[in-house]
Design an enzyme around this catalytic site. Structure first.
Site, mmCIF file in Angstrom:
data_model
loop_
_atom_site.group_PDB
_atom_site.id
_atom_site.type_symbol
_atom_site.label_atom_id
_atom_site.label_comp_id
_atom_site.label_asym_id
_atom_site.label_seq_id
_atom_site.Cartn_x
_atom_site.Cartn_y
_atom_site.Cartn_z
ATOM 1 N N GLU A 89 -19.323 37.043 14.316
ATOM 2 C CA GLU A 89 -20.704 37.161 14.798
ATOM 3 C C GLU A 89 -20.936 36.120 15.883
ATOM 4 O OE1 GLU A 89 -23.359 37.004 11.416
ATOM 5 O OE2 GLU A 89 -22.398 38.733 10.478
ATOM 6 N N HIS A 99 -27.444 40.687 11.705
ATOM 7 C CA HIS A 99 -27.495 39.905 10.452
ATOM 8 C C HIS A 99 -28.935 39.528 10.090
ATOM 9 C CE1 HIS A 99 -24.830 37.138 7.786
ATOM 10 N NE2 HIS A 99 -25.944 37.484 7.155
HETATM 11 P P1 NAI Z 1 -24.922 38.723 -6.453
HETATM 12 O O1 NAI Z 1 -23.973 37.612 -6.746
HETATM 13 O O2 NAI Z 1 -26.207 38.779 -7.198
HETATM 14 O O3 NAI Z 1 -24.163 40.122 -6.661
HETATM 15 C C1 NAI Z 1 -22.859 40.373 -6.214
HETATM 16 C C2 NAI Z 1 -22.215 41.346 -7.187
HETATM 17 O O4 NAI Z 1 -20.955 41.744 -6.667
HETATM 18 C C3 NAI Z 1 -21.953 40.732 -8.564
HETATM 19 O O5 NAI Z 1 -22.509 41.546 -9.560
HETATM 20 C C4 NAI Z 1 -20.417 40.678 -8.630
HETATM 21 O O6 NAI Z 1 -19.913 40.836 -9.946
HETATM 22 C C5 NAI Z 1 -20.034 41.846 -7.752
HETATM 23 N N1 NAI Z 1 -18.670 41.786 -7.254
HETATM 24 C C6 NAI Z 1 -17.938 40.698 -6.896
HETATM 25 N N2 NAI Z 1 -16.716 41.077 -6.468
HETATM 26 C C7 NAI Z 1 -16.669 42.428 -6.562
HETATM 27 C C8 NAI Z 1 -15.670 43.389 -6.273
HETATM 28 N N3 NAI Z 1 -14.458 43.021 -5.788
HETATM 29 N N4 NAI Z 1 -15.940 44.688 -6.502
HETATM 30 C C9 NAI Z 1 -17.148 45.070 -7.012
HETATM 31 N N5 NAI Z 1 -18.145 44.192 -7.305
HETATM 32 C C10 NAI Z 1 -17.896 42.890 -7.069
HETATM 33 O O7 NAI Z 1 -25.175 38.660 -4.881
HETATM 34 P P2 NAI Z 1 -26.434 39.212 -4.085
HETATM 35 O O8 NAI Z 1 -27.497 38.178 -4.029
HETATM 36 O O9 NAI Z 1 -26.757 40.565 -4.576
HETATM 37 O O10 NAI Z 1 -25.809 39.289 -2.600
HETATM 38 C C11 NAI Z 1 -24.822 40.265 -2.283
HETATM 39 C C12 NAI Z 1 -24.274 40.036 -0.878
HETATM 40 O O11 NAI Z 1 -25.325 40.118 0.092
HETATM 41 C C13 NAI Z 1 -23.647 38.661 -0.663
HETATM 42 O O12 NAI Z 1 -22.433 38.835 0.041
HETATM 43 C C14 NAI Z 1 -24.615 37.941 0.230
HETATM 44 O O13 NAI Z 1 -23.972 36.997 1.052
HETATM 45 C C15 NAI Z 1 -25.170 39.085 1.051
HETATM 46 N N6 NAI Z 1 -26.472 38.816 1.683
HETATM 47 C C16 NAI Z 1 -26.676 39.265 2.961
HETATM 48 C C17 NAI Z 1 -27.875 39.049 3.614
HETATM 49 C C18 NAI Z 1 -28.098 39.573 4.980
HETATM 50 O O14 NAI Z 1 -28.892 39.006 5.714
HETATM 51 N N7 NAI Z 1 -27.466 40.644 5.368
HETATM 52 C C19 NAI Z 1 -28.948 38.276 2.983
HETATM 53 C C20 NAI Z 1 -28.676 37.928 1.601
HETATM 54 C C21 NAI Z 1 -27.468 38.170 1.000
#
Ligand code: NAI
Length: 409
Positions: free
Chosen positions: A269, A292
Protein backbone atom coordinates in the site's frame (compact mmCIF):
# COMPACT_ATOMS: atom_id res chain seq x y z
CA UNK A 1 -13.15 15.98 54.86
CA UNK A 2 -11.83 14.54 51.55
CA UNK A 3 -10.68 10.91 51.58
CA UNK A 4 -6.93 10.26 51.65
CA UNK A 5 -5.72 9.28 48.20
CA UNK A 6 -2.45 7.84 46.90
CA UNK A 7 -2.20 10.42 44.12
CA UNK A 8 -4.41 13.48 43.44
CA UNK A 9 -6.19 13.08 40.10
CA UNK A 10 -5.48 16.64 39.00
CA UNK A 11 -1.76 15.85 39.22
CA UNK A 12 -2.03 13.11 36.57
CA UNK A 13 -0.44 14.71 33.50
CA UNK A 14 -1.64 13.50 30.11
CA UNK A 15 -0.04 14.40 26.79
CA UNK A 16 -2.19 13.79 23.71
CA UNK A 17 -0.56 14.15 20.29
CA UNK A 18 -1.93 14.02 16.72
CA UNK A 19 -5.40 15.53 17.26
CA UNK A 20 -6.88 12.74 19.33
CA UNK A 21 -10.68 12.73 19.23
CA UNK A 22 -12.68 14.88 21.66
CA UNK A 23 -14.25 11.76 23.20
CA UNK A 24 -10.88 10.96 24.81
CA UNK A 25 -10.63 14.48 26.27
CA UNK A 26 -14.14 14.07 27.72
CA UNK A 27 -13.20 10.81 29.47
CA UNK A 28 -10.02 12.32 30.96
CA UNK A 29 -11.73 15.58 31.95
CA UNK A 30 -14.47 13.56 33.63
CA UNK A 31 -11.78 11.92 35.77
CA UNK A 32 -10.23 15.26 36.68
CA UNK A 33 -6.89 14.50 34.97
CA UNK A 34 -4.82 17.34 33.48
CA UNK A 35 -4.58 17.12 29.68
CA UNK A 36 -2.15 18.87 27.34
CA UNK A 37 -2.81 18.37 23.62
CA UNK A 38 -0.75 18.98 20.49
CA UNK A 39 -1.93 18.61 16.88
CA UNK A 40 1.14 16.90 15.37
CA UNK A 41 3.51 14.04 16.10
CA UNK A 42 6.79 14.90 17.86
CA UNK A 43 10.26 13.88 16.74
CA UNK A 44 12.26 11.59 19.05
CA UNK A 45 14.27 14.19 21.01
CA UNK A 46 11.34 16.54 21.52
CA UNK A 47 9.16 13.62 22.63
CA UNK A 48 11.82 12.41 25.06
CA UNK A 49 11.93 15.85 26.68
CA UNK A 50 8.14 16.20 26.71
CA UNK A 51 7.70 12.82 28.42
CA UNK A 52 9.75 13.72 31.52
CA UNK A 53 6.74 14.72 33.61
CA UNK A 54 3.98 12.87 31.78
CA UNK A 55 1.96 10.01 33.28
CA UNK A 56 -0.05 9.02 30.20
CA UNK A 57 0.84 9.51 26.56
CA UNK A 58 -1.72 9.28 23.75
CA UNK A 59 -0.63 9.00 20.11
CA UNK A 60 -2.01 7.90 16.75
CA UNK A 61 -0.10 6.29 13.91
CA UNK A 62 2.49 8.99 13.12
CA UNK A 63 4.36 9.24 16.43
CA UNK A 64 7.32 6.85 16.56
CA UNK A 65 8.02 5.71 20.10
CA UNK A 66 11.57 4.43 20.38
CA UNK A 67 13.60 3.19 23.34
CA UNK A 68 15.37 6.59 23.36
CA UNK A 69 12.15 8.56 23.46
CA UNK A 70 11.19 6.57 26.58
CA UNK A 71 14.60 6.87 28.25
CA UNK A 72 13.71 9.75 30.56
CA UNK A 73 10.00 8.98 30.95
CA UNK A 74 10.33 8.09 34.62
CA UNK A 75 6.74 8.90 35.49
CA UNK A 76 5.12 7.37 32.41
CA UNK A 77 2.46 4.86 33.49
CA UNK A 78 0.98 3.82 30.15
CA UNK A 79 0.72 4.64 26.46
CA UNK A 80 -2.50 4.80 24.46
CA UNK A 81 -2.36 4.12 20.72
CA UNK A 82 -5.57 5.78 19.55
CA UNK A 83 -5.63 3.59 16.44
CA UNK A 84 -5.54 -0.10 15.59
CA UNK A 85 -1.88 -0.74 14.71
CA UNK A 86 0.92 -0.49 17.25
CA UNK A 87 3.98 -1.08 15.08
CA UNK A 88 4.97 2.60 15.43
CA UNK A 89 5.83 1.79 19.06
CA UNK A 90 8.83 -0.16 20.34
CA UNK A 91 6.57 -2.47 22.36
CA UNK A 92 9.50 -4.43 23.79
CA UNK A 93 11.15 -1.27 25.14
CA UNK A 94 7.87 -0.17 26.74
CA UNK A 95 7.40 -3.63 28.25
CA UNK A 96 10.91 -3.62 29.75
CA UNK A 97 10.16 -0.25 31.32
CA UNK A 98 6.92 -1.60 32.79
CA UNK A 99 4.75 0.57 30.55
CA UNK A 100 1.65 -1.10 29.07
CA UNK A 101 0.42 -0.02 25.64
CA UNK A 102 -3.32 0.01 24.95
CA UNK A 103 -4.98 0.26 21.53
CA UNK A 104 -8.52 0.01 20.16
CA UNK A 105 -8.84 -3.18 18.16
CA UNK A 106 -12.65 -3.36 18.02
CA UNK A 107 -13.84 0.23 17.71
CA UNK A 108 -14.20 -0.01 13.95
CA UNK A 109 -15.69 -3.50 13.67
CA UNK A 110 -19.11 -2.25 12.64
CA UNK A 111 -17.64 0.21 10.12
CA UNK A 112 -15.89 -2.63 8.28
CA UNK A 113 -18.99 -4.83 8.40
CA UNK A 114 -21.22 -2.12 6.93
CA UNK A 115 -18.77 -1.41 4.10
CA UNK A 116 -18.61 -5.11 3.21
CA UNK A 117 -22.39 -5.32 3.09
CA UNK A 118 -22.53 -2.29 0.82
CA UNK A 119 -19.95 -3.95 -1.45
CA UNK A 120 -22.02 -7.12 -1.70
CA UNK A 121 -24.83 -5.11 -3.28
CA UNK A 122 -22.53 -2.85 -5.30
CA UNK A 123 -20.90 -5.93 -6.88
CA UNK A 124 -24.18 -7.77 -7.50
CA UNK A 125 -25.58 -4.74 -9.33
CA UNK A 126 -22.29 -3.60 -10.94
CA UNK A 127 -23.14 -0.22 -9.48
CA UNK A 128 -19.58 1.05 -9.52
CA UNK A 129 -19.15 0.44 -13.27
CA UNK A 130 -22.62 1.79 -14.04
CA UNK A 131 -21.92 4.95 -12.07
CA UNK A 132 -18.50 5.46 -13.69
CA UNK A 133 -20.09 5.14 -17.13
CA UNK A 134 -22.76 7.73 -16.33
CA UNK A 135 -20.08 10.05 -14.93
CA UNK A 136 -18.30 9.66 -18.25
CA UNK A 137 -21.51 10.65 -20.09
CA UNK A 138 -22.47 7.09 -21.18
CA UNK A 139 -26.09 6.07 -20.51
CA UNK A 140 -26.29 2.23 -20.48
CA UNK A 141 -29.64 1.26 -19.01
CA UNK A 142 -29.56 -2.56 -18.83
CA UNK A 143 -30.36 -5.42 -16.45
CA UNK A 144 -27.86 -7.96 -17.73
CA UNK A 145 -25.35 -9.11 -15.13
CA UNK A 146 -27.28 -7.39 -12.31
CA UNK A 147 -28.74 -9.49 -9.51
CA UNK A 148 -30.57 -9.17 -6.20
CA UNK A 149 -28.65 -10.49 -3.21
CA UNK A 150 -31.72 -11.91 -1.50
CA UNK A 151 -31.49 -15.71 -1.43
CA UNK A 152 -27.81 -15.71 -2.47
CA UNK A 153 -25.10 -17.32 -0.36
CA UNK A 154 -22.43 -15.33 1.46
CA UNK A 155 -19.34 -17.26 2.59
CA UNK A 156 -17.51 -15.65 5.51
CA UNK A 157 -13.91 -16.76 6.05
CA UNK A 158 -12.82 -15.82 9.58
CA UNK A 159 -15.88 -15.65 11.80
CA UNK A 160 -14.53 -13.32 14.48
CA UNK A 161 -15.66 -9.83 15.46
CA UNK A 162 -16.09 -8.45 11.94
CA UNK A 163 -17.10 -11.72 10.25
CA UNK A 164 -19.93 -12.36 12.69
CA UNK A 165 -21.26 -8.78 12.29
CA UNK A 166 -21.22 -9.19 8.51
CA UNK A 167 -23.21 -12.41 8.94
CA UNK A 168 -25.89 -10.68 11.02
CA UNK A 169 -26.28 -7.87 8.46
CA UNK A 170 -26.34 -10.28 5.50
CA UNK A 171 -29.12 -12.39 7.03
CA UNK A 172 -31.18 -9.22 7.44
CA UNK A 173 -30.95 -8.87 3.64
CA UNK A 174 -32.24 -12.41 3.19
CA UNK A 175 -28.88 -13.99 2.34
CA UNK A 176 -27.82 -17.48 3.35
CA UNK A 177 -24.64 -17.35 5.42
CA UNK A 178 -21.87 -19.95 5.47
CA UNK A 179 -18.81 -19.56 7.67
CA UNK A 180 -15.37 -21.05 7.95
CA UNK A 181 -13.01 -20.50 10.86
CA UNK A 182 -10.10 -22.46 12.31
CA UNK A 183 -11.72 -22.13 15.76
CA UNK A 184 -15.09 -23.61 16.49
CA UNK A 185 -17.33 -20.58 16.88
CA UNK A 186 -20.86 -19.92 18.02
CA UNK A 187 -23.08 -19.66 14.94
CA UNK A 188 -25.09 -16.46 15.12
CA UNK A 189 -28.54 -16.39 13.49
CA UNK A 190 -28.96 -19.17 10.92
CA UNK A 191 -25.37 -19.20 9.71
CA UNK A 192 -23.86 -22.61 9.01
CA UNK A 193 -20.20 -23.51 9.51
CA UNK A 194 -18.31 -25.31 6.73
CA UNK A 195 -15.71 -27.89 7.70
CA UNK A 196 -13.22 -26.72 5.09
CA UNK A 197 -12.41 -23.55 3.20
CA UNK A 198 -12.88 -25.38 -0.11
CA UNK A 199 -16.39 -26.50 0.86
CA UNK A 200 -17.32 -22.85 1.48
CA UNK A 201 -15.65 -21.67 -1.74
CA UNK A 202 -17.65 -24.16 -3.80
CA UNK A 203 -20.99 -23.08 -2.32
CA UNK A 204 -20.79 -19.30 -1.94
CA UNK A 205 -21.92 -16.63 -4.41
CA UNK A 206 -19.90 -14.08 -2.43
CA UNK A 207 -16.77 -14.82 -0.41
CA UNK A 208 -15.65 -12.26 2.17
CA UNK A 209 -12.39 -12.54 4.12
CA UNK A 210 -12.07 -11.53 7.79
CA UNK A 211 -8.98 -13.36 9.00
CA UNK A 212 -5.93 -11.86 10.74
CA UNK A 213 -2.49 -11.66 9.14
CA UNK A 214 -0.68 -14.85 10.15
CA UNK A 215 1.73 -17.21 8.36
CA UNK A 216 -1.29 -19.48 7.67
CA UNK A 217 -3.37 -16.73 6.08
CA UNK A 218 -0.65 -15.51 3.68
CA UNK A 219 -2.05 -16.21 0.20
CA UNK A 220 -4.95 -18.07 1.82
CA UNK A 221 -6.77 -17.27 -1.42
CA UNK A 222 -4.45 -18.21 -4.30
CA UNK A 223 -4.99 -19.65 -7.79
CA UNK A 224 -6.32 -23.00 -6.47
CA UNK A 225 -8.84 -21.38 -4.14
CA UNK A 226 -9.99 -18.92 -6.81
CA UNK A 227 -10.52 -21.85 -9.19
CA UNK A 228 -12.62 -23.54 -6.46
CA UNK A 229 -14.96 -20.54 -6.30
CA UNK A 230 -18.19 -20.71 -8.26
CA UNK A 231 -18.13 -19.23 -11.80
CA UNK A 232 -19.39 -15.66 -11.66
CA UNK A 233 -18.97 -15.38 -7.89
CA UNK A 234 -17.41 -12.38 -6.14
CA UNK A 235 -14.51 -11.91 -3.72
CA UNK A 236 -14.33 -9.24 -1.01
CA UNK A 237 -11.18 -8.61 1.00
CA UNK A 238 -11.14 -5.98 3.75
CA UNK A 239 -8.87 -8.00 6.07
CA UNK A 240 -5.15 -7.90 5.22
CA UNK A 241 -3.44 -7.47 1.88
CA UNK A 242 -1.32 -10.61 1.99
CA UNK A 243 -4.36 -12.87 2.43
CA UNK A 244 -5.03 -12.80 -1.33
CA UNK A 245 -2.57 -13.59 -4.13
CA UNK A 246 -3.32 -10.43 -6.06
CA UNK A 247 -1.83 -11.60 -9.39
CA UNK A 248 -3.94 -14.77 -9.28
CA UNK A 249 -7.01 -12.68 -8.46
CA UNK A 250 -6.34 -10.36 -11.39
CA UNK A 251 -6.07 -13.42 -13.68
CA UNK A 252 -9.35 -14.89 -12.35
CA UNK A 253 -11.10 -11.57 -12.98
CA UNK A 254 -9.60 -11.07 -16.46
CA UNK A 255 -10.64 -14.60 -17.51
CA UNK A 256 -14.21 -13.90 -16.38
CA UNK A 257 -14.17 -16.75 -13.85
CA UNK A 258 -15.02 -14.28 -11.10
CA UNK A 259 -17.85 -11.79 -11.55
CA UNK A 260 -16.09 -9.05 -9.59
CA UNK A 261 -14.17 -8.13 -6.48
CA UNK A 262 -14.03 -5.45 -3.81
CA UNK A 263 -10.57 -4.99 -2.35
CA UNK A 264 -9.70 -2.58 0.48
CA UNK A 265 -6.29 -3.91 1.51
CA UNK A 266 -3.27 -4.71 -0.64
CA UNK A 267 0.05 -6.53 -0.29
CA UNK A 268 1.79 -3.21 -0.97
CA UNK A 269 0.00 0.00 0.00
CA UNK A 270 1.26 3.55 -0.67
CA UNK A 271 3.04 5.14 2.32
CA UNK A 272 1.08 8.35 2.07
CA UNK A 273 -1.80 10.02 0.25
CA UNK A 274 0.54 11.62 -2.31
CA UNK A 275 2.17 8.31 -3.38
CA UNK A 276 0.90 6.47 -6.47
CA UNK A 277 -1.07 3.24 -6.14
CA UNK A 278 0.10 0.44 -8.43
CA UNK A 279 -1.84 -2.81 -8.79
CA UNK A 280 -2.74 -5.37 -11.47
CA UNK A 281 -6.36 -4.85 -10.39
CA UNK A 282 -6.55 -1.28 -11.66
CA UNK A 283 -8.94 -0.79 -14.54
CA UNK A 284 -10.65 -4.21 -14.38
CA UNK A 285 -14.43 -4.49 -14.79
CA UNK A 286 -16.62 -4.68 -11.68
CA UNK A 287 -13.67 -4.28 -9.33
CA UNK A 288 -14.10 -1.86 -6.44
CA UNK A 289 -10.79 -0.63 -5.07
CA UNK A 290 -10.73 1.40 -1.85
CA UNK A 291 -7.71 2.85 0.00
CA UNK A 292 -7.84 0.77 3.23
CA UNK A 293 -10.84 2.68 4.55
CA UNK A 294 -12.89 -0.25 5.87
CA UNK A 295 -12.59 0.99 9.43
CA UNK A 296 -12.39 4.71 8.67
CA UNK A 297 -15.58 6.39 9.82
CA UNK A 298 -16.36 9.28 12.14
CA UNK A 299 -18.10 6.84 14.49
CA UNK A 300 -15.03 4.62 14.63
CA UNK A 301 -12.80 7.62 15.42
CA UNK A 302 -15.10 8.62 18.28
CA UNK A 303 -15.25 5.04 19.55
CA UNK A 304 -11.45 4.74 19.42
CA UNK A 305 -11.09 7.92 21.52
CA UNK A 306 -13.45 6.56 24.13
CA UNK A 307 -12.19 2.97 24.17
CA UNK A 308 -8.49 3.83 24.63
CA UNK A 309 -9.17 6.63 27.15
CA UNK A 310 -11.33 4.27 29.23
CA UNK A 311 -8.62 1.58 29.18
CA UNK A 312 -5.94 4.10 30.26
CA UNK A 313 -8.16 5.50 33.01
CA UNK A 314 -8.93 2.03 34.31
CA UNK A 315 -5.22 1.22 34.40
CA UNK A 316 -4.47 4.41 36.36
CA UNK A 317 -7.32 3.81 38.81
CA UNK A 318 -7.17 0.02 39.29
CA UNK A 319 -4.06 -1.31 37.53
CA UNK A 320 -6.16 -3.33 35.02
CA UNK A 321 -4.11 -4.31 31.97
CA UNK A 322 -6.76 -6.23 30.03
CA UNK A 323 -6.31 -5.52 26.33
CA UNK A 324 -2.73 -4.18 26.66
CA UNK A 325 -0.76 -5.39 23.64
CA UNK A 326 2.65 -5.76 25.32
CA UNK A 327 1.91 -6.64 28.91
CA UNK A 328 0.78 -9.48 31.21
CA UNK A 329 -2.98 -9.22 31.66
CA UNK A 330 -4.57 -8.69 35.07
CA UNK A 331 -7.97 -7.26 35.89
CA UNK A 332 -8.79 -7.50 39.57
CA UNK A 333 -11.89 -5.94 41.14
CA UNK A 334 -10.85 -3.53 43.92
CA UNK A 335 -11.53 -4.75 47.48
CA UNK A 336 -13.05 -2.14 49.81
CA UNK A 337 -10.95 -1.23 52.82
CA UNK A 338 -7.64 -2.37 51.27
CA UNK A 339 -4.74 -0.64 49.58
CA UNK A 340 -3.43 -1.99 46.30
CA UNK A 341 0.28 -2.38 45.57
CA UNK A 342 1.19 -2.84 41.89
CA UNK A 343 4.64 -4.12 41.05
CA UNK A 344 6.30 -4.72 37.70
CA UNK A 345 9.48 -6.77 38.02
CA UNK A 346 12.02 -8.63 35.94
CA UNK A 347 10.72 -12.16 35.41
CA UNK A 348 13.39 -14.13 37.26
CA UNK A 349 12.89 -16.92 39.81
CA UNK A 350 12.23 -15.98 43.45
CA UNK A 351 10.43 -12.62 43.10
CA UNK A 352 7.19 -13.79 44.65
CA UNK A 353 9.14 -15.40 47.50
CA UNK A 354 10.91 -12.08 48.21
CA UNK A 355 7.67 -10.09 48.05
CA UNK A 356 5.83 -12.52 50.31
CA UNK A 357 8.69 -12.43 52.80
CA UNK A 358 8.33 -8.62 52.99
CA UNK A 359 4.60 -8.97 53.61
CA UNK A 360 5.04 -11.66 56.25
CA UNK A 361 7.89 -9.76 58.02
CA UNK A 362 5.43 -6.88 58.40
CA UNK A 363 2.78 -9.24 59.72
CA UNK A 364 0.41 -8.01 57.03
CA UNK A 365 -2.61 -9.71 55.63
CA UNK A 366 -2.91 -10.22 51.86
CA UNK A 367 -6.56 -9.93 50.81
CA UNK A 368 -5.85 -10.75 47.17
CA UNK A 369 -2.73 -11.40 45.16
CA UNK A 370 -2.48 -11.88 41.40
CA UNK A 371 0.57 -12.47 39.26
CA UNK A 372 0.80 -12.62 35.48
CA UNK A 373 4.05 -12.92 33.56
CA UNK A 374 5.48 -12.90 30.08
CA UNK A 375 8.97 -13.85 28.96
CA UNK A 376 10.52 -10.61 30.28
CA UNK A 377 8.44 -9.17 33.10
CA UNK A 378 6.04 -10.11 35.86
CA UNK A 379 3.08 -7.99 36.93
CA UNK A 380 1.95 -8.42 40.53
CA UNK A 381 -1.19 -6.89 42.02
CA UNK A 382 -1.71 -7.20 45.80
CA UNK A 383 -4.53 -5.91 47.99
CA UNK A 384 -3.24 -5.36 51.53
CA UNK A 385 -4.15 -4.00 54.94
CA UNK A 386 -4.08 -0.21 54.83
CA UNK A 387 -1.65 0.35 57.71
CA UNK A 388 1.26 -1.60 56.17
CA UNK A 389 0.74 -0.85 52.48
CA UNK A 390 3.13 2.13 52.24
CA UNK A 391 5.95 0.19 53.89
CA UNK A 392 5.30 -2.88 51.67
CA UNK A 393 5.42 -0.63 48.63
CA UNK A 394 8.71 0.97 49.80
CA UNK A 395 10.40 -2.39 50.39
CA UNK A 396 9.08 -4.04 47.19
CA UNK A 397 10.28 -1.03 45.18
CA UNK A 398 13.73 -1.50 46.74
CA UNK A 399 14.05 -5.12 45.53
CA UNK A 400 16.76 -5.64 42.97
CA UNK A 401 14.21 -7.12 40.53
CA UNK A 402 11.91 -4.08 40.71
CA UNK A 403 11.07 -2.18 37.52
CA UNK A 404 8.18 -0.09 38.79
CA UNK A 405 5.98 -0.10 41.86
CA UNK A 406 3.03 2.08 42.71
CA UNK A 407 0.30 2.12 45.30
CA UNK A 408 -3.39 2.87 44.87
CA UNK A 409 -5.93 4.03 47.41
P1 NAI B 1 -10.92 -11.35 14.97
O1 NAI B 1 -9.64 -11.76 15.61
O2 NAI B 1 -12.07 -10.98 15.83
O3 NAI B 1 -11.39 -12.51 13.96
C1 NAI B 1 -10.52 -13.19 13.10
C2 NAI B 1 -11.05 -14.61 12.95
O4 NAI B 1 -10.28 -15.27 11.95
C3 NAI B 1 -10.92 -15.44 14.23
O5 NAI B 1 -12.16 -16.01 14.55
C4 NAI B 1 -9.87 -16.50 13.85
O6 NAI B 1 -10.07 -17.74 14.51
C5 NAI B 1 -10.08 -16.63 12.36
N1 NAI B 1 -8.96 -17.20 11.65
C6 NAI B 1 -7.63 -17.06 11.90
N2 NAI B 1 -6.91 -17.75 10.99
C7 NAI B 1 -7.79 -18.34 10.15
C8 NAI B 1 -7.65 -19.19 9.02
N3 NAI B 1 -6.43 -19.55 8.57
N4 NAI B 1 -8.76 -19.63 8.41
C9 NAI B 1 -10.00 -19.29 8.87
N5 NAI B 1 -10.20 -18.48 9.95
C10 NAI B 1 -9.10 -18.01 10.57
O7 NAI B 1 -10.53 -10.15 13.99
P2 NAI B 1 -11.48 -9.00 13.45
O8 NAI B 1 -11.50 -7.86 14.41
O9 NAI B 1 -12.75 -9.60 13.00
O10 NAI B 1 -10.61 -8.49 12.19
C11 NAI B 1 -10.48 -9.32 11.03
C12 NAI B 1 -9.49 -8.70 10.04
O11 NAI B 1 -9.94 -7.40 9.63
C13 NAI B 1 -8.10 -8.47 10.61
O12 NAI B 1 -7.15 -8.91 9.65
C14 NAI B 1 -7.98 -6.98 10.75
O13 NAI B 1 -6.66 -6.54 10.61
C15 NAI B 1 -8.84 -6.51 9.60
N6 NAI B 1 -9.34 -5.13 9.72
C16 NAI B 1 -9.35 -4.34 8.60
C17 NAI B 1 -9.80 -3.04 8.65
C18 NAI B 1 -9.84 -2.21 7.42
O14 NAI B 1 -9.77 -0.99 7.52
N7 NAI B 1 -9.99 -2.78 6.26
C19 NAI B 1 -10.23 -2.43 9.91
C20 NAI B 1 -10.27 -3.37 11.02
C21 NAI B 1 -9.81 -4.66 10.92
Amino acid sequence: MTARTSFPKQDIEILLLENIHATAHEVFRGEGFHVTAAPAAMPEAELAAALRDVHLLGIRSKTRITERSLAEARRLLAIGAFCIGTNQIDLGAANRKGVPVFNAPFSNTRSVAEMVLAEVIVLARKLFDRSSAVHAGRWRKAADGSYEVRGKTLGIVGYGHIGSQVGVLAEALGMRVLTHDIRSTLAIGSSRPCATLHELLGLADFVTLHVPETPQTTNLIGALELAAMRPGSYLINASRGHVVDIEALAAALRSGHLGGAAIDVFPVEPEGNSDAFLSPLRGLDNVVLTPHVGGSTMEAQAAIGREVAVALTKFVNTGATTGAVNFPQIEAPPIAGTHRVLNVHRNVPGVLRDVNRIVSDLNANIHAQMLATDATIGYLVMDLDQDVSDEVKRRVAALETNIRTRILY
